[in-house]
Design an enzyme around this catalytic site. Structure first.
Site, PDB file in Angstrom:
ATOM      1  N   SER A  73      36.226  42.846  33.729  1.00  0.00           N
ATOM      2  CA  SER A  73      36.700  43.939  32.891  1.00  0.00           C
ATOM      3  C   SER A  73      37.838  43.430  32.020  1.00  0.00           C
ATOM      4  O   SER A  73      38.776  42.800  32.508  1.00  0.00           O
ATOM      5  CB  SER A  73      37.175  45.100  33.784  1.00  0.00           C
ATOM      6  OG  SER A  73      37.855  46.058  33.004  1.00  0.00           O
ATOM      7  N   GLY A 118      42.984  41.565  32.134  1.00  0.00           N
ATOM      8  CA  GLY A 118      41.586  41.461  32.545  1.00  0.00           C
ATOM      9  C   GLY A 118      41.499  41.340  34.052  1.00  0.00           C
ATOM     10  O   GLY A 118      42.505  41.081  34.723  1.00  0.00           O
ATOM     11  N   LYS A 119      40.345  41.549  34.605  1.00  0.00           N
ATOM     12  CA  LYS A 119      40.157  41.338  36.053  1.00  0.00           C
ATOM     13  C   LYS A 119      38.673  41.212  36.333  1.00  0.00           C
ATOM     14  O   LYS A 119      37.853  41.810  35.635  1.00  0.00           O
ATOM     15  CB  LYS A 119      40.710  42.539  36.832  1.00  0.00           C
ATOM     16  CG  LYS A 119      40.963  42.264  38.294  1.00  0.00           C
ATOM     17  CD  LYS A 119      42.199  41.422  38.463  1.00  0.00           C
ATOM     18  CE  LYS A 119      42.797  41.479  39.835  1.00  0.00           C
ATOM     19  NZ  LYS A 119      44.238  41.232  39.779  1.00  0.00           N
ATOM     20  N   GLY A 120      38.348  40.432  37.340  1.00  0.00           N
ATOM     21  CA  GLY A 120      36.952  40.293  37.710  1.00  0.00           C
ATOM     22  C   GLY A 120      36.773  40.377  39.206  1.00  0.00           C
ATOM     23  O   GLY A 120      37.748  40.331  39.970  1.00  0.00           O
TER      24      GLY A 120
END
Ligand code: GLU
Length: 428
Positions: A73, A118-120
């Site tokens: 994201s 962001g992050k995943g």
């Protein structure tokens, strides 16, 4: 035969309960209302700009092929490339990753580093995989998100249950694709492949710096004050070491198996040796066992939730006796709990400030990678301290100005910066 992962690990569904993303939006909304933020800007900031969902097969050692799901994201990049970790956990959902990416936007803005959020995550229990299975999963996931990451686009890093080894596989996979050696595509790498001195301990060091800064602003004497740490992983263990150096006494620690309490204090070295040997802090000789819930409510001066999200809730917030809470974990306190703690005059240094030492040192690693010149541990630590002391002072100032809790103060400060960047870039 292709089997879906949900058969093996199950995908959690939440019906009618608040998700982390709801919580992130609620925190944002509180600050946006106080700022009287333009409704169009609010609309933009409430949602990530892009979310990529990938479904990918991984071959297991026994020949089976399982289908996994992962996400990246990208919330906002007005201040710079997206930045944030990738987690492996069976409970990872798109909602959680969206919330975490939004928190990264605010965290980077608070720290004053030139990154967006962001992050995943991959929905997987990494403990159920062998090292070779993990490697195949990591390489395939990263190759599937490769089109949207890059040293000037989006720079992942470790998060829950990912580490330097995972980053090395990510970086290697990316280098094969790009026919380059782009160390700066991920941070939190091992030293031998472009990592930075001080990155491992940075989140815990940052928590300790935020405790020191809070104590200074609150005129609280850290010498002989007592502290409880929930979660003795990468963040909590280093926080223990550095907080101990300030003269404070750590009296309770815990991990996923349970906790240990000793009135006279627990030394970092003692806990570390025991955890290395047994895999847990539980049953450390000469301590009394406590549960993770009990640890939060102990009669201590400082509380460090450094394990999971959503542990301080409307139910237990009134029982928190610490005067100072510094959030090592992301999202440990529910918005309703924030209200109760604020009323009870408990100072909460929010995650987006207290645990920003990790991403700030990631920034220092990225800078070193881009300039191909590496700093000493002292240089890195000194730069981290400067970043955190400045960030704390700015958040404190905003908090005082608006007479709000520190989380709302940090949000107002961060949203102001992101909004200014959006305006000057001509987005709004
Ligand atoms: N995962 C860490 C965080 O939540 C570090 C992120 C990074 O270094 O990019 O802040």
């Amino acid at each position: 035969m292709l089997e879906t992962i949900s058969k093996h690990e199950g995908t959690p569904v939440s019906v009618g309960i608040k998700t982390q993303y709801d919580m992130a939006v609620e925190q944002f909304q509180r600050a946006a209302d106080i700022m009287k933020l333009d409704p169009n800007i609010q609309e933009i900031l409430r949602k990530p700009r892009r979310i990529l969902t990938v479904n990918f097969p991984v071959r297991m050692d026994d020949g089976r092929i399982l289908l996994y799901q992962g996400f990246r994201s990208q919330h906002n990049n007005a201040l710079g490339p997206y930045k944030g970790g990738i987690r492996y956990h069976p409970n990872v959902t798109i909602d959680e990753v969206m919330a975490l990416s939004m928190w990264m936007t605010w965290k980077c803005a608070v720290a004053g580093i030139p990154f967006g959020g962001g992050k995943g995550g991959v929905t997987v229990n990494p403990k159920s995989l062998s090292k070779t299975e993990l490697e195949r999963l990591s390489r395939t996931f990263f190759s599937m998100i490769s089109e949207i990451v890059g040293p000037f686009r989006d720079i992942p890093a470790p998060d829950v249950y990912t580490d330097g080894q995972t980053m090395a596989w990510f970086m290697d996979e990316y280098s094969k694709r790009e026919h380059l050696n782009p160390f700066a595509v991920v941070t939190g790498k091992p030293l031998i492949v472009g990592g930075s001195l001080g990155r491992d301990s940075a989140t815990g060091r940052g928590v300790s710096i935020s405790v020191e800064e809070a104590a200074r602003h609150l005129k609280m004497n850290l010498k002989n004050s007592t502290c409880a740490i929930q979660g003795w992983g990468n963040c909590g263990s280093w926080a223990h070491k550095f907080i101990e150096e300030t003269g404070a006494k750590i009296v309770a620690v815990s991990d996923s198996k349970g906790g240990a309490y000793r009135q006279s204090g627990l030394k970092y070295n003692e806990v570390n040796d025991f955890k290395q040997k047994t895999g847990s802090v539980l049953n450390l000789p000469g301590t009394q066992a406590v549960t993770n819930e009990e640890l939060l409510e102990m009669d201590v001066d400082i509380l460090i939730p450094a394990a999971l999200e959503d542990v301080i809730t409307a139910d237990n917030a009134k029982k928190i006796r610490a005067k100072l809470v510094a959030e090592g974990a992301n999202g440990p306190t529910a918005p309703e709990a924030d209200d109760i703690l604020f009323r009870n005059k408990v100072t909460v240094v929010p995650d987006i400030l207290a645990n920003s030492g990790g991403v700030s040192t990631s920034y220092l690693e990225w800078v070193q990678n881009l300039q191909h010149l590496y700093w000493s541990a002292e240089e890195v630590d000194h730069r981290l301290k400067t970043i955190m002391v400045n960030a704390f002072a700015e958040v404190w100032k905003t908090t005082q100005k608006h007479n709000v809790d520190m989380r709302t103060g940090a949000y107002i400060y961060a949203i102001g910066k992101v909004t200014d960047a959006m305006k000057i870039r001509g987005w709004v």
